[in-house]
Design a protein around this motif. Structure first.
Motif, PDB file in Angstrom:
ATOM      1  N   LEU A   1      36.001  51.207  39.007  1.00 40.03           N
ATOM      2  CA  LEU A   1      37.208  51.597  38.281  1.00 40.03           C
ATOM      3  C   LEU A   1      37.506  53.088  38.398  1.00 40.03           C
ATOM      4  N   ASP A   2      36.559  53.847  38.929  1.00 42.18           N
ATOM      5  CA  ASP A   2      36.735  55.283  39.159  1.00 42.18           C
ATOM      6  C   ASP A   2      37.088  56.018  37.872  1.00 42.18           C
ATOM      7  N   LEU A   3      36.324  55.737  36.815  1.00 40.39           N
ATOM      8  CA  LEU A   3      36.539  56.379  35.521  1.00 40.39           C
ATOM      9  C   LEU A   3      35.418  57.371  35.242  1.00 40.39           C
ATOM     10  N   GLU A   4      35.734  58.445  34.548  1.00 41.32           N
ATOM     11  CA  GLU A   4      34.734  59.441  34.185  1.00 41.32           C
ATOM     12  C   GLU A   4      34.330  59.252  32.731  1.00 41.32           C
TER      13      GLU A   4
ATOM     14  N   THR B   1      27.321  47.700  34.376  1.00 39.67           N
ATOM     15  CA  THR B   1      28.467  48.295  33.693  1.00 39.67           C
ATOM     16  C   THR B   1      28.728  49.721  34.152  1.00 39.67           C
ATOM     17  N   GLY B   2      27.671  50.519  34.303  1.00 38.13           N
ATOM     18  CA  GLY B   2      27.848  51.899  34.741  1.00 38.13           C
ATOM     19  C   GLY B   2      28.468  51.988  36.115  1.00 38.13           C
ATOM     20  N   THR B   3      28.038  51.120  37.003  1.00 39.35           N
ATOM     21  CA  THR B   3      28.601  51.097  38.350  1.00 39.35           C
ATOM     22  C   THR B   3      30.058  50.668  38.323  1.00 39.35           C
TER      23      THR B   3
ATOM     24  N   ASN C   1      33.482  47.057  27.259  1.00 38.61           N
ATOM     25  CA  ASN C   1      34.818  46.549  26.948  1.00 38.61           C
ATOM     26  C   ASN C   1      35.859  47.021  27.956  1.00 38.61           C
ATOM     27  N   THR C   2      35.749  48.277  28.366  1.00 32.66           N
ATOM     28  CA  THR C   2      36.675  48.809  29.368  1.00 32.66           C
ATOM     29  C   THR C   2      36.503  48.088  30.693  1.00 32.66           C
TER      30      THR C   2
END
Length: 298
Positions: A94-97, A86-88, A109-110
């Motif tokens: 997804l390139d989310l911070e 999930t962290g990866t 969920n995201t």
């Protein structure tokens, strides 16, 4: 043209078509994996489970490479399924911070929503393990260095040698650049090497700090201490199978099978499975089959 010639021509056409598709029955999926024991083991377990429970032919492309290799392979249809974290997925795919206060459920969920919407991939329920990145040192040096948290390294990093696997340096948010920026680190030496060599290097004193995974079997063998990630660089890394939606539509029976291990493999279990391969030198195929058999999956 007589019937025998017609049948012979049809046979040739069928064989040629089968060769082009890579599977004579037309029923086939390709399972990939990253290039370390745990990910290869999970890929093999799913492969054996699918082979035992369905008539789907499974092609293996295990030990393929990191996320930067596996995701393009998924997009091109070169592989259909692999084990992701999930962290990866959150940071790298997804390139989310990470936002303050975000929970592991929020991240999951995201990931599930955006991987489906943006890539047409399904991330299934996590199997239970949290294979987070971590920085580790030899337990025998904890008192000498006076460290327990990653932030403790800032004052002494100029005297220390650091090592990590090649893919750690390609990660945008939770890789080398992330820890340096967050903790203000400036190691005197910075070495890239195969993950399998990191433990040997720290054991011989060639390295002082290395990057590990939370479920590494060699943490036990080499008596390592994980430093607390007090700056919160590393998000949760709950592992789960990631599969192309197109494949799930073609083989709907996979949906139940790919959730077979949900919640069933915790950190301790995974570390032991890794240990059997890495330290006891058992084959991935043998360890996977034993786990599936002993736990009633096949």
């Amino acid at each position: 043209m007589n019937n025998k010639k017609i049948l012979a021509m049809l046979l040739v056409i069928c064989i040629a078509a089968a060769m082009l598709t890579g599977c004579s029955s037309g029923k086939g999926i390709t399972i990939g994996s990253k290039q370390y024991t745990e990910n290869i083991l999970m890929g093999e377990m799913y492969a054996q489970l699918i082979e035992a429970k369905t008539d789907i032919t499974v092609n293996r492309k295990l030990n393929l490479g990191g996320t930067s290799v596996c995701i393009p392979a998924m997009e091109k249809g070169e592989i259909d399924l692999y084990f992701e974290y999930t962290g990866t997925a959150y940071n790298e795919i997804l390139d989310l911070e990470l936002a303050p206060g975000i929970t592991s459920d929020d991240i999951l969920n995201t990931c599930q929503t955006q991987l489906n919407d943006n890539y047409s991939f399904t991330m299934f329920d996590p199997v239970g393990l949290n294979n987070t990145y971590a920085l580790a040192i030899k337990t025998s040096r904890v008192e000498e260095l006076g460290v327990s948290k990653i932030s403790d390294l800032a004052a002494i990093s100029g005297d220390l040698s650091f090592g990590a696997g090649h893919t750690f340096y390609t990660r945008v948010h939770d890789g080398y650049d992330g820890i340096v920026a967050t903790y203000g680190l400036n190691f005197k030496e910075n070495l890239k090497m195969d993950t399998s060599l990191l433990y040997e290097a720290i054991d011989t004193g060639d390295l002082d700090v290395i990057v590990v995974f939370g479920t590494d079997s060699l943490l036990k063998k080499y008596d390592m201490t994980i430093l607390e990630d007090d700056g919160g660089v590393f998000p949760p890394y709950h592992g789960a199978p990631l599969c192309r939606n197109e494949v799930l539509e073609q083989y709907p029976e996979l949906k139940e099978l790919l959730n077979s291990f949900a919640g069933a493999i915790d950190d301790t279990t995974m570390q032991e499975l890794n240990y059997q391969v890495d330290v006891e030198n058992r084959s991935v195929e043998e360890v996977a089959k034993e786990f599936l058999t002993q736990n009633g999956y096949i």
